[in-house]
Design a protein around this motif. Structure first.
Motif, PDB file in Angstrom:
ATOM      1  N   VAL A 621       0.855  -1.181   0.000  1.00 39.46           N
ATOM      2  CA  VAL A 621       0.000   0.000   0.000  1.00 39.46           C
ATOM      3  C   VAL A 621       0.895   1.237   0.000  1.00 39.46           C
ATOM      4  O   VAL A 621       1.787   1.370   0.847  1.00 39.46           O
ATOM      5  CB  VAL A 621      -0.930   0.013   1.224  1.00 39.46           C
ATOM      6  N   PHE A 622       0.658   2.154  -0.970  1.00 39.90           N
ATOM      7  CA  PHE A 622       1.434   3.386  -1.085  1.00 39.90           C
ATOM      8  C   PHE A 622       0.492   4.574  -0.897  1.00 39.90           C
ATOM      9  O   PHE A 622      -0.626   4.583  -1.417  1.00 39.90           O
ATOM     10  CB  PHE A 622       2.085   3.506  -2.470  1.00 39.90           C
ATOM     11  N   ILE A 623       0.970   5.555  -0.108  1.00 45.34           N
ATOM     12  CA  ILE A 623       0.241   6.812   0.033  1.00 45.34           C
ATOM     13  C   ILE A 623       1.156   7.931  -0.430  1.00 45.34           C
ATOM     14  O   ILE A 623       2.261   8.104   0.128  1.00 45.34           O
ATOM     15  CB  ILE A 623      -0.214   7.044   1.492  1.00 45.34           C
ATOM     16  N   ASN A 624       0.730   8.628  -1.469  1.00 40.73           N
ATOM     17  CA  ASN A 624       1.536   9.694  -2.085  1.00 40.73           C
ATOM     18  C   ASN A 624       2.921   9.200  -2.462  1.00 40.73           C
ATOM     19  O   ASN A 624       3.937   9.887  -2.311  1.00 40.73           O
ATOM     20  CB  ASN A 624       1.656  10.896  -1.144  1.00 40.73           C
ATOM     21  N   GLY A 625       2.976   7.943  -2.981  1.00 37.17           N
ATOM     22  CA  GLY A 625       4.224   7.375  -3.471  1.00 37.17           C
ATOM     23  C   GLY A 625       5.096   6.747  -2.426  1.00 37.17           C
ATOM     24  O   GLY A 625       6.140   6.173  -2.748  1.00 37.17           O
ATOM     25  N   GLU A 626       4.707   6.781  -1.138  1.00 34.71           N
ATOM     26  CA  GLU A 626       5.521   6.216  -0.055  1.00 34.71           C
ATOM     27  C   GLU A 626       4.892   4.923   0.441  1.00 34.71           C
ATOM     28  O   GLU A 626       3.692   4.853   0.702  1.00 34.71           O
ATOM     29  CB  GLU A 626       5.625   7.217   1.088  1.00 34.71           C
ATOM     30  N   LEU A 627       5.730   3.838   0.506  1.00 34.54           N
ATOM     31  CA  LEU A 627       5.252   2.545   0.990  1.00 34.54           C
ATOM     32  C   LEU A 627       4.927   2.653   2.466  1.00 34.54           C
ATOM     33  O   LEU A 627       5.787   2.968   3.298  1.00 34.54           O
ATOM     34  CB  LEU A 627       6.321   1.467   0.763  1.00 34.54           C
ATOM     35  N   VAL A 628       3.649   2.369   2.814  1.00 37.18           N
ATOM     36  CA  VAL A 628       3.222   2.478   4.205  1.00 37.18           C
ATOM     37  C   VAL A 628       2.823   1.130   4.785  1.00 37.18           C
ATOM     38  O   VAL A 628       2.685   0.997   6.013  1.00 37.18           O
ATOM     39  CB  VAL A 628       2.046   3.476   4.336  1.00 37.18           C
ATOM     40  N   ARG A 629       2.638   0.106   3.909  1.00 33.09           N
ATOM     41  CA  ARG A 629       2.225  -1.201   4.429  1.00 33.09           C
ATOM     42  C   ARG A 629       2.577  -2.275   3.416  1.00 33.09           C
ATOM     43  O   ARG A 629       2.480  -2.047   2.202  1.00 33.09           O
ATOM     44  CB  ARG A 629       0.711  -1.203   4.695  1.00 33.09           C
ATOM     45  N   GLU A 630       2.981  -3.446   3.963  1.00 37.65           N
ATOM     46  CA  GLU A 630       3.297  -4.579   3.080  1.00 37.65           C
ATOM     47  C   GLU A 630       2.853  -5.863   3.761  1.00 37.65           C
ATOM     48  O   GLU A 630       3.155  -6.088   4.932  1.00 37.65           O
ATOM     49  CB  GLU A 630       4.792  -4.627   2.759  1.00 37.65           C
ATOM     50  N   GLU A 631       2.104  -6.707   3.026  1.00 39.09           N
ATOM     51  CA  GLU A 631       1.636  -7.993   3.540  1.00 39.09           C
ATOM     52  C   GLU A 631       2.078  -9.094   2.585  1.00 39.09           C
ATOM     53  O   GLU A 631       2.128  -8.893   1.359  1.00 39.09           O
ATOM     54  CB  GLU A 631       0.115  -7.994   3.671  1.00 39.09           C
ATOM     55  N   ARG A 632       2.373 -10.293   3.165  1.00 40.32           N
ATOM     56  CA  ARG A 632       2.862 -11.434   2.372  1.00 40.32           C
ATOM     57  C   ARG A 632       1.939 -12.633   2.577  1.00 40.32           C
ATOM     58  O   ARG A 632       1.472 -12.892   3.693  1.00 40.32           O
ATOM     59  CB  ARG A 632       4.300 -11.796   2.754  1.00 40.32           C
ATOM     60  N   TYR A 633       1.716 -13.380   1.478  1.00 38.23           N
ATOM     61  CA  TYR A 633       0.868 -14.579   1.532  1.00 38.23           C
ATOM     62  C   TYR A 633       1.590 -15.712   0.793  1.00 38.23           C
ATOM     63  O   TYR A 633       2.152 -15.517  -0.284  1.00 38.23           O
ATOM     64  CB  TYR A 633      -0.479 -14.324   0.852  1.00 38.23           C
TER      65      TYR A 633
END
Length: 635
Positions: A621-633
């Motif tokens: 998930v990116f907000i204004n081009g900055e990675l703010v969240r990452e999930e792995r499955y």
């Protein structure tokens, strides 16, 4: 297409020519082992049912004809989307190529060719077939001098005496009749007019009317009279003018009554030329083959006993023969020298540049032509011109600056000046009809606009300025507004991405649109049966009834046979700037995809359902081009 075999029988070997409707190939008939010409309807026209029907109608019409001067139709067929005719393969050249190669034809030869064309028209008209496109390109000349009329590509079989064309003008501009130019009623006499044009071109080396566009030429057929052929070819006798000009009469009722009448006139005319040529040939043969010998008197026989006297007679006869031969030889040398001098003088005619006659008075034009050794003649019909004064040159048939030999004849057209004319009623007319009406009234097409209306059919004039029946100067521009038909009701294209096919079709119909083309393919993010793409995209404003093309998923692309995942992502937009760009990215076996990309505001709650992936998956998930969240499955 070369090398292709149609229906297992006709092998295409080379292309012979191209027409507006079809391509013509040379082909081998593998069953009858013979060469044929095969005409194939152009691929872009196959989808047009009217063209296909017209193509088949041509075959059935021409196949009924059986005449030495008509190209035979052997077969008609279809191989998939290929519609074709099988025709007699004619060796030789077309009449246009012959005229371009030889220039002006001998009158007897031109009449003979016209007779053979007319014989073909006699049998065609008896079978209720009007060719509609008689021109030199459609006249084939065999090596033996025979004539074959071909390419009934615009021919129409009719079950009555006439044929009306309302939508299109059928034919070729330089050769079609005034009624064809108007898009009016056509009958067999229209073919006779076209034959008259072909005969005119054979006798003079040029067509009766020339112009910078087909419309200009068509309007000349309607309004102008051609020069008699003898004015362009001084070697032609005046008697041939009457025949040609009758065929070229503007009024069909004043032309030849039918092809048979014209055929009889042509046969009568060609006999006058044949008798003249025959006399000349006979005189030449007599002088060449018949020898006049001196008479041997009885006294000569009485002296045969005296051998020396006989020898003396033989000797004197030989001397006389030698003297005669020397005189003839000397005469031929003198004549040859004179002829060579005359030929040299003819080929050394000086070349001059054609001056610009536009705007000159009749007298000034004649004087200017005399000064450089040219001759001018004036078209008996004048044309209106708001710019050029009356009786001044408004056009010339050979453009200024072109090099020609001295004594060349230039045809000039004089102006009638600016005259008053009545504006015709153009309401309800289509563009082609408008151009003809304006030309006949000496008016000019002005600005053209298009507007929606329920009152006037699409493509017809709805308003005009100046109005009908108003008196204006010749050359005045007439501004027109054409109908675009009823104004469509606009709607917004619905979003059907991710829906089942059935649900997508229901929503499209509810929004008053229609389902367009549907294709099915594997996708990276959609399960089987879901809509993966649409065109136009959701939110587009378009007329109701617009087709919406859909791509339906055949299932997730899974090249490695990996496990698949389906999940929902939720995002809460935190405090910060008012506009925040939210992007959701998925990375899996199918690569990297941006599955969500929108602008939100602080406090917004985002739910992204039915995310489908293949193999180990990373959700970012990116907000204004900055990675703010990452999930792995699946790791």
């Amino acid at each position: 297409m070369i090398g292709k075999v149609l229906n297992g029988r006709y092998e295409l070997t080379e292309i012979l020519g191209e027409g507006g409707m079809a391509l013509v190939y040379k082909a081998r008939d593998l069953i009858l082992d013979r060469w044929v010409a095969l005409k194939i309807l152009r691929p872009q026209l196959v989808s047009d049912k009217d063209f296909v029907k017209r193509f088949h109608r041509e075959a059935k019409a021409v196949a009924r004809l059986s005449h030495p001067n008509v190209v035979n139709i052997y077969d008609i067929g279809q191989d998939g989307d290929i519609h074709y005719l099988v025709m007699e393969n004619i060796q030789g050249e077309n009449l246009k190529e012959k005229i371009q190669r030889e220039g002006i034809l001998d009158p007897a030869e031109a009449l003979d060719i016209a007779i053979q064309i007319c014989e073909a028209l006699v049998v065609a008209h008896r079978n209720n077939i009007i060719h509609c496109d008689i021109k030199p390109h459609n006249i084939l000349i065999t090596p033996e001098g025979g004539v074959k009329v071909t390419d009934f590509g615009i021919a129409r079989a009719v079950n009555s005496a006439t044929l009306a064309q309302t939508e299109t003008v059928i034919g070729t501009a330089h050769y079609f009749s005034p009624e064809q130019a108007r898009g009016g009623t056509i009958n067999a006499r229209s073919d006779l007019y076209s034959l008259g044009v072909v005969l005119y071109e054979m006798l003079t080396g040029q067509v009766p009317f020339r112009g910078d566009s087909p419309i200009t030429v068509a309007l000349k057929h309607i309004n102008e009279e051609p020069l008699p052929p003898s004015q362009l070819n001084e070697k032609l006798p005046k008697r041939i003018d009457k025949l040609v000009m009758k065929a070229l009469h503007k009024d069909p009722d004043k032309r030849f009554a039918n092809a048979s009448e014209m055929l009889n006139a042509l046969r009568g005319m060609v006999k006058t030329f044949e008798r003249k040529d025959g006399d000349e040939i006979k005189t030449y043969l007599d002088s060449d083959e018949t020898q006049v010998l001196p008479r041997i008197s009885d006294q000569h026989y009485n002296k045969t006993a005296a051998g020396h006297e006989v020898k003396e007679r033989k000797g004197s006869g030989f001397v006389r023969f030698v003297k005669i031969m020397l005189i003839l030889l000397f005469t031929f040398i003198i004549l040859g020298a004179v002829g060579f001098w005359a030929l040299e003088q003819y080929t050394k005619v000086p070349v001059v540049k054609v001056p610009d006659f536009i705007g000159l008075s009749k007298e000034e034009a004649q004087q200017k032509a005399r000064e450089i050794g040219l001759r001018v003649i004036f078209n008996e019909f004048k044309v209106s011109s708001p710019e050029i004064p009356a009786d001044h040159v408004v056009s010339q048939d050979i453009e200024a600056g072109k090099e020609v030999k001295k004594n060349r004849v230039i045809m000039l057209t004089l102006s009638k000046g600016a005259t008053m004319t009545t504006v015709p009623n153009l309401i309800g007319l289509e563009m082609r009809e408008v151009k003809v009406a304006l030309h006949e009234a000496d008016l000019v097409l002005g600005e053209v606009e298009y507007q929606f209306t329920d009152k006037i059919p699409k493509g017809q004039v709805m308003t005009q300025d100046p109005p009908a029946n108003e008196q204006v100067k010749s050359g005045t521009k007439v501004n027109l507004i054409f109908s675009k038909g009823s104004e469509p009701i606009m709607g917004t294209i619905p979003n059907v991405i991710g829906l089942s096919r059935k649900e997508a079709e229901r929503r499209i119909e509810e929004a008053n649109f229609v389902v367009g083309e549907i294709i099915e393919e594997e996708t990276t993010r959609f399960l089987a049966g879901q809509v993966a793409n649409q065109n136009p995209v959701a939110g587009t404003v378009a007329p109701e009834g617009t087709p919406i093309n859909l791509t339906i998923s055949k299932g997730l692309r899974n090249p490695k046979g990996s496990s698949t995942y389906s999940f929902t992502a939720t995002i809460n937009v935190s405090e910060g700037s008012y506009n925040q760009k939210i992007q959701v990215v998925v990375i899996d076996d199918n690569g990297r995809d941006i599955i969500y990309d929108k602008v939100h505001h602080p406090g917004d709650h985002i739910v992204i359902r039915d995310i489908h992936t293949v193999g180990p998956t990373i959700l970012q998930v990116f907000i204004n081009g900055e990675l703010v969240r990452e999930e792995r499955y699946g790791f």
